[in-house]
Motif scaffolding. Structure first.
Motif, PDB file in Angstrom:
ATOM      1  N   ILE A  74       9.060  -0.260  40.809  1.00 23.90           N
ATOM      2  CA  ILE A  74      10.130  -1.162  40.404  1.00 23.90           C
ATOM      3  C   ILE A  74      11.473  -0.691  40.955  1.00 23.90           C
ATOM      4  N   HIS A  75      11.685   0.611  41.051  1.00 23.69           N
ATOM      5  CA  HIS A  75      12.962   1.116  41.569  1.00 23.69           C
ATOM      6  C   HIS A  75      13.196   0.676  43.014  1.00 23.69           C
ATOM      7  N   ARG A  76      12.155   0.659  43.809  1.00 21.40           N
ATOM      8  CA  ARG A  76      12.299   0.198  45.198  1.00 21.40           C
ATOM      9  C   ARG A  76      12.589  -1.294  45.256  1.00 21.40           C
ATOM     10  N   ALA A  77      11.909  -2.065  44.406  1.00 22.25           N
ATOM     11  CA  ALA A  77      12.128  -3.512  44.392  1.00 22.25           C
ATOM     12  C   ALA A  77      13.574  -3.832  44.016  1.00 22.25           C
ATOM     13  N   VAL A  78      14.082  -3.200  42.974  1.00 21.02           N
ATOM     14  CA  VAL A  78      15.455  -3.448  42.540  1.00 21.02           C
ATOM     15  C   VAL A  78      16.439  -2.991  43.617  1.00 21.02           C
ATOM     16  N   LYS A  79      16.191  -1.819  44.171  1.00 23.42           N
ATOM     17  CA  LYS A  79      17.089  -1.297  45.222  1.00 23.42           C
ATOM     18  C   LYS A  79      17.151  -2.248  46.414  1.00 23.42           C
ATOM     19  N   ARG A  80      16.008  -2.772  46.819  1.00 27.76           N
ATOM     20  CA  ARG A  80      15.983  -3.679  47.971  1.00 27.76           C
ATOM     21  C   ARG A  80      16.666  -5.004  47.662  1.00 27.76           C
ATOM     22  N   ILE A  81      16.458  -5.537  46.461  1.00 30.57           N
ATOM     23  CA  ILE A  81      17.124  -6.788  46.091  1.00 30.57           C
ATOM     24  C   ILE A  81      18.631  -6.581  46.048  1.00 30.57           C
ATOM     25  N   LYS A  82      19.067  -5.516  45.372  1.00 29.48           N
ATOM     26  CA  LYS A  82      20.506  -5.280  45.263  1.00 29.48           C
ATOM     27  C   LYS A  82      21.125  -5.007  46.632  1.00 29.48           C
ATOM     28  N   GLY A  83      20.434  -4.238  47.470  1.00 23.37           N
ATOM     29  CA  GLY A  83      20.964  -3.924  48.795  1.00 23.37           C
ATOM     30  C   GLY A  83      21.090  -5.141  49.693  1.00 23.37           C
ATOM     31  N   ARG A  84      20.029  -5.929  49.778  1.00 19.12           N
ATOM     32  CA  ARG A  84      20.045  -7.105  50.656  1.00 19.12           C
ATOM     33  C   ARG A  84      21.017  -8.153  50.150  1.00 19.12           C
ATOM     34  N   THR A  85      21.004  -8.413  48.833  1.00 20.36           N
ATOM     35  CA  THR A  85      21.905  -9.441  48.319  1.00 20.36           C
ATOM     36  C   THR A  85      23.358  -9.021  48.475  1.00 20.36           C
ATOM     37  N   SER A  86      23.646  -7.748  48.276  1.00 21.73           N
ATOM     38  CA  SER A  86      25.021  -7.283  48.468  1.00 21.73           C
ATOM     39  C   SER A  86      25.458  -7.506  49.909  1.00 21.73           C
ATOM     40  N   HIS A  87      24.634  -7.091  50.834  1.00 24.17           N
ATOM     41  CA  HIS A  87      24.959  -7.226  52.258  1.00 24.17           C
ATOM     42  C   HIS A  87      25.143  -8.702  52.639  1.00 24.17           C
ATOM     43  N   ASP A  88      24.155  -9.521  52.307  1.00 19.31           N
ATOM     44  CA  ASP A  88      24.188 -10.919  52.735  1.00 19.31           C
ATOM     45  C   ASP A  88      25.262 -11.733  52.021  1.00 19.31           C
ATOM     46  N   ARG A  90      28.067 -10.668  50.622  1.00 15.83           N
ATOM     47  CA  ARG A  90      29.412 -10.268  51.045  1.00 15.83           C
ATOM     48  C   ARG A  90      29.716 -10.770  52.457  1.00 15.83           C
ATOM     49  N   ALA A  91      28.692 -10.936  53.281  1.00 17.71           N
ATOM     50  CA  ALA A  91      28.909 -11.501  54.618  1.00 17.71           C
ATOM     51  C   ALA A  91      29.160 -13.016  54.540  1.00 17.71           C
ATOM     52  N   GLU A  92      28.438 -13.703  53.659  1.00 16.84           N
ATOM     53  CA  GLU A  92      28.549 -15.158  53.549  1.00 16.84           C
ATOM     54  C   GLU A  92      29.725 -15.623  52.693  1.00 16.84           C
ATOM     55  N   PHE A  93      30.154 -14.797  51.755  1.00 18.10           N
ATOM     56  CA  PHE A  93      31.242 -15.151  50.839  1.00 18.10           C
ATOM     57  C   PHE A  93      32.322 -14.062  50.912  1.00 18.10           C
ATOM     58  N   PRO A  94      33.244 -14.170  51.861  1.00 18.08           N
ATOM     59  CA  PRO A  94      34.254 -13.119  52.079  1.00 18.08           C
ATOM     60  C   PRO A  94      35.097 -12.793  50.852  1.00 18.08           C
ATOM     61  N   GLN A  95      35.221 -13.736  49.912  1.00 16.61           N
ATOM     62  CA  GLN A  95      36.011 -13.442  48.723  1.00 16.61           C
ATOM     63  C   GLN A  95      35.425 -12.295  47.912  1.00 16.61           C
ATOM     64  N   LEU A  96      34.108 -12.056  48.044  1.00 13.37           N
ATOM     65  CA  LEU A  96      33.494 -10.933  47.339  1.00 13.37           C
ATOM     66  C   LEU A  96      34.021  -9.599  47.872  1.00 13.37           C
ATOM     67  N   LYS A  97      34.277  -9.525  49.169  1.00 14.98           N
ATOM     68  CA  LYS A  97      34.821  -8.295  49.749  1.00 14.98           C
ATOM     69  C   LYS A  97      36.225  -8.032  49.241  1.00 14.98           C
ATOM     70  N   ARG A  98      36.983  -9.096  49.026  1.00 14.64           N
ATOM     71  CA  ARG A  98      38.363  -8.934  48.550  1.00 14.64           C
ATOM     72  C   ARG A  98      38.410  -8.549  47.073  1.00 14.64           C
ATOM     73  N   LYS A  99      37.451  -9.035  46.286  1.00 12.56           N
ATOM     74  CA  LYS A  99      37.484  -8.810  44.837  1.00 12.56           C
ATOM     75  C   LYS A  99      36.853  -7.489  44.400  1.00 12.56           C
ATOM     76  N   LEU A 100      35.875  -7.006  45.169  1.00 14.07           N
ATOM     77  CA  LEU A 100      35.098  -5.845  44.729  1.00 14.07           C
ATOM     78  C   LEU A 100      34.873  -4.851  45.858  1.00 14.07           C
ATOM     79  N   PRO A 101      34.937  -3.553  45.548  1.00 14.20           N
ATOM     80  CA  PRO A 101      34.633  -2.552  46.581  1.00 14.20           C
ATOM     81  C   PRO A 101      33.149  -2.571  46.968  1.00 14.20           C
ATOM     82  N   THR A 102      32.289  -2.826  45.997  1.00 17.04           N
ATOM     83  CA  THR A 102      30.854  -3.039  46.217  1.00 17.04           C
ATOM     84  C   THR A 102      30.439  -4.161  45.279  1.00 17.04           C
TER      85      THR A 102
END
Length: 131
Positions: A74-88, A90-102
């Motif tokens: 489960i730790h790998r599944a959560v890590k992969r979901i959080k990692g990919r969703t954060s990356h994608d 923040r790339a698709e919605f630039p306002q997320l980069k302005r509002k949050l460091p991560t």
């Protein structure tokens, strides 16, 4: 839906209730970001061969019912979901980069479903929207 899953080595029924939040519990999962999160999470699950049985995205948190191969973890599944969703996201919605460091906090909640039926956990997750 078949309750048991298998691979070459094992047969399992491992359901987990997972909850995680954006950094500072900011209410940023709105205006299409939450629905895009769901799409990306399902893509990750399909690629890594685990199942998201239920998902609810609220402005400040995500609840999921996930079935994961115990050898994958489960730790790998959560890590992969959080990692990919954060990356994608923040790339698709630039306002997320302005509002949050991560996008996500480093922490998350996970609980085995145990004796509760998947339907009971689904209902609990659905009820979170009204909490």
């Amino acid at each position: 839906m078949d309750r048991y899953r298998s691979n070459d080595n094992i047969v399992w029924d491992c359901d987990y209730h997972v909850v995680f939040c954006p950094k500072y519990r900011r209410k940023v999962l709105v205006d299409g970001i939450g629905s895009r999160f769901e799409e990306i999470a399902h893509e990750v699950a399909e690629e890594l061969d685990f199942e998201i049985r239920e998902i609810k995205v609220m402005p400040d948190r995500v609840h999921m019912l996930v079935s994961v191969d115990p050898q994958f973890g489960i730790h790998r599944a959560v890590k992969r979901i959080k990692g990919r969703t954060s990356h994608d996201l923040r790339a698709e919605f630039p306002q997320l980069k302005r509002k949050l460091p991560t996008l996500w906090t480093n922490s998350y909640f996970v609980s085995t479903v145990g004796g509760a039926t998947p339907e009971a956990v689904r209902q609990y997750i659905e009820d979170q929207r009204n909490a």
